[in-house]
Motif scaffolding. Structure first.
Motif, PDB file in Angstrom:
ATOM      1  N   LEU A  35      14.563  27.326  28.012  1.00 47.30           N
ATOM      2  CA  LEU A  35      13.633  27.819  26.999  1.00 47.30           C
ATOM      3  C   LEU A  35      14.406  28.162  25.736  1.00 47.30           C
ATOM      4  N   ARG A  36      13.801  27.842  24.607  1.00 43.59           N
ATOM      5  CA  ARG A  36      14.348  28.252  23.310  1.00 43.59           C
ATOM      6  C   ARG A  36      13.279  29.100  22.628  1.00 43.59           C
ATOM      7  N   VAL A  37      13.611  30.352  22.373  1.00 43.00           N
ATOM      8  CA  VAL A  37      12.656  31.297  21.795  1.00 43.00           C
ATOM      9  C   VAL A  37      13.138  31.704  20.408  1.00 43.00           C
ATOM     10  N   ARG A  38      12.279  31.493  19.414  1.00 45.44           N
ATOM     11  CA  ARG A  38      12.595  31.929  18.052  1.00 45.44           C
ATOM     12  C   ARG A  38      11.731  33.146  17.728  1.00 45.44           C
ATOM     13  N   TYR A  39      12.390  34.227  17.317  1.00 46.73           N
ATOM     14  CA  TYR A  39      11.713  35.499  17.083  1.00 46.73           C
ATOM     15  C   TYR A  39      11.330  35.669  15.616  1.00 46.73           C
ATOM     16  N   PRO A  40      10.418  36.613  15.330  1.00 46.84           N
ATOM     17  CA  PRO A  40      10.039  36.870  13.929  1.00 46.84           C
ATOM     18  C   PRO A  40      11.231  37.220  13.041  1.00 46.84           C
ATOM     19  N   SER A  41      12.267  37.816  13.629  1.00 52.07           N
ATOM     20  CA  SER A  41      13.457  38.179  12.852  1.00 52.07           C
ATOM     21  C   SER A  41      14.313  36.969  12.503  1.00 52.07           C
ATOM     22  N   GLY A  42      14.010  35.809  13.101  1.00 54.68           N
ATOM     23  CA  GLY A  42      14.821  34.618  12.897  1.00 54.68           C
ATOM     24  C   GLY A  42      15.826  34.380  14.007  1.00 54.68           C
ATOM     25  N   VAL A  44      17.354  33.375  17.512  1.00 57.31           N
ATOM     26  CA  VAL A  44      17.031  32.343  18.497  1.00 57.31           C
ATOM     27  C   VAL A  44      17.700  32.704  19.819  1.00 57.31           C
ATOM     28  N   ARG A  45      16.932  32.619  20.867  1.00 61.71           N
ATOM     29  CA  ARG A  45      17.427  32.968  22.201  1.00 61.71           C
ATOM     30  C   ARG A  45      17.275  31.770  23.130  1.00 61.71           C
ATOM     31  N   GLU A  46      18.314  31.476  23.882  1.00 63.21           N
ATOM     32  CA  GLU A  46      18.293  30.372  24.840  1.00 63.21           C
ATOM     33  C   GLU A  46      18.309  30.943  26.254  1.00 63.21           C
ATOM     34  N   LEU A  47      17.395  30.459  27.094  1.00 55.93           N
ATOM     35  CA  LEU A  47      17.347  30.887  28.487  1.00 55.93           C
ATOM     36  C   LEU A  47      17.385  29.658  29.384  1.00 55.93           C
ATOM     37  N   LYS A  48      18.122  29.746  30.490  1.00 54.13           N
ATOM     38  CA  LYS A  48      18.240  28.628  31.419  1.00 54.13           C
ATOM     39  C   LYS A  48      17.820  29.080  32.814  1.00 54.13           C
ATOM     40  N   PHE A  49      16.983  28.265  33.458  1.00 53.54           N
ATOM     41  CA  PHE A  49      16.501  28.545  34.804  1.00 53.54           C
ATOM     42  C   PHE A  49      16.884  27.373  35.710  1.00 53.54           C
ATOM     43  N   ARG A  50      17.721  27.656  36.680  1.00 53.31           N
ATOM     44  CA  ARG A  50      18.163  26.622  37.605  1.00 53.31           C
ATOM     45  C   ARG A  50      17.057  26.304  38.607  1.00 53.31           C
ATOM     46  N   VAL A  51      16.783  25.018  38.820  1.00 54.39           N
ATOM     47  CA  VAL A  51      15.782  24.587  39.792  1.00 54.39           C
ATOM     48  C   VAL A  51      16.454  23.803  40.923  1.00 54.39           C
ATOM     49  N   ASP A  52      17.150  22.719  40.580  1.00 55.71           N
ATOM     50  CA  ASP A  52      17.902  21.906  41.536  1.00 55.71           C
ATOM     51  C   ASP A  52      17.041  21.529  42.748  1.00 55.71           C
ATOM     52  N   ARG A  62       5.968  25.851  38.729  1.00 58.47           N
ATOM     53  CA  ARG A  62       6.791  27.053  38.790  1.00 58.47           C
ATOM     54  C   ARG A  62       6.491  27.868  37.535  1.00 58.47           C
ATOM     55  N   VAL A  63       6.485  29.186  37.674  1.00 55.04           N
ATOM     56  CA  VAL A  63       6.283  30.068  36.523  1.00 55.04           C
ATOM     57  C   VAL A  63       7.599  30.773  36.223  1.00 55.04           C
ATOM     58  N   PHE A  64       8.108  30.564  35.020  1.00 52.89           N
ATOM     59  CA  PHE A  64       9.310  31.249  34.559  1.00 52.89           C
ATOM     60  C   PHE A  64       8.883  32.349  33.581  1.00 52.89           C
ATOM     61  N   ARG A  65       9.624  33.426  33.555  1.00 48.24           N
ATOM     62  CA  ARG A  65       9.231  34.580  32.748  1.00 48.24           C
ATOM     63  C   ARG A  65      10.402  35.063  31.900  1.00 48.24           C
ATOM     64  N   PHE A  66      10.064  35.618  30.741  1.00 45.60           N
ATOM     65  CA  PHE A  66      11.104  36.262  29.940  1.00 45.60           C
ATOM     66  C   PHE A  66      10.516  37.465  29.209  1.00 45.60           C
ATOM     67  N   ASP A  67      11.361  38.448  28.984  1.00 45.62           N
ATOM     68  CA  ASP A  67      10.983  39.649  28.243  1.00 45.62           C
ATOM     69  C   ASP A  67      10.924  39.292  26.761  1.00 45.62           C
ATOM     70  N   PRO A  68       9.813  39.603  26.076  1.00 43.43           N
ATOM     71  CA  PRO A  68       9.712  39.215  24.658  1.00 43.43           C
ATOM     72  C   PRO A  68      10.831  39.771  23.774  1.00 43.43           C
TER      73      PRO A  68
END
Length: 215
Positions: A35-42, A44-52, A62-68
């Motif tokens: 996931l690549r999340v771009r925030y109002p402040s500008g 950018v956060r990258e998150l990786k979820f291993r599935v394999d 699958r449902v992946f979750r992240f804290d805003p």
């Protein structure tokens, strides 16, 4: 393909629903989802979820979750990495040829939905994965319950197409008079830990010969 709700309640994580359809016909190995999340402040956060995981069923999710982490409008992109026929593939948001593949926007709301005493928000028209045919398909009920909670809903109604609910379990091109898909649908709804109304969208002909849908 992926999808996210258009908003989440204060303090709720953002659920990202990832779906692979028809993998029994086109099996894949899904290595990871990023996931690549771009925030109002500008920021950018990258998150990786291993599935394999080797995936070969008609509908996998699958449902992946992240804290805003920040409030406001978040821009979310989803990337699927894996192997298809031994060759690497990358899908951004979805692989539907006619879709735009544009990023998703979700509001991490600073305010809960306004409510009066006894008020319960819900959605009275929704198609789940029991709507499955050549034209459309919906999301699995387990994923929808999680999204509904994040949105701040108290209930929702499932109104799948009548011409899908009488199909065979293994084929949407053939009907089964014993209604196994309808029975499976009712059984799953009864097992959910969330208020879900089981219904259907009935397709029928009008006096003018048009196809109309009734709820």
């Amino acid at each position: 393909m992926a999808d996210v709700p258009f908003r989440v309640e204060p303090g709720a994580p953002v659920p990202v629903v990832c779906i692979l359809k028809d993998a029994h016909l086109y099996p894949v190995h899904l290595d990871r989802v990023s996931l690549r999340v771009r925030y109002p402040s500008g920021r950018v956060r990258e998150l990786k979820f291993r599935v394999d995981e080797d995936i070969s069923q008609p509908l996998w999710y699958r449902v992946f979750r992240f804290d805003p982490e920040e409030l406001g409008d978040l821009k979310v992109e989803t990337f699927f990495y894996g192997l298809r026929r031994g060759r690497p593939f990358l899908v951004r948001n979805d692989n539907i040829r006619t879709a735009s593949h544009r990023p998703f926007w979700v509001l991490a709301s600073p305010h809960p939905l306004p409510k009066m005493k006894g008020w319960h928000y819900g959605d009275a028209h929704f198609h789940s994965s029991y709507t499955r045919d050549q034209a459309e398909f919906g999301a699995p009920l387990g994923a929808v319950v999680e999204v509904a909670k994040a949105l701040g809903l108290s209930w929702f109604a499932v109104t799948d197409h009548s011409y899908d609910l009488d199909d065979r379990i293994d084929s949407y091109l053939e009907s089964d008079p014993d209604l196994p898909r309808w029975r499976e649908f009712l059984s799953e709804v009864e097992g959910l830990d969330f208020p879900v109304l089981a219904g259907e969208e009935v397709s029928c002909g009008s006096t003018k010969g048009h196809n109309i849908h009734l709820l």
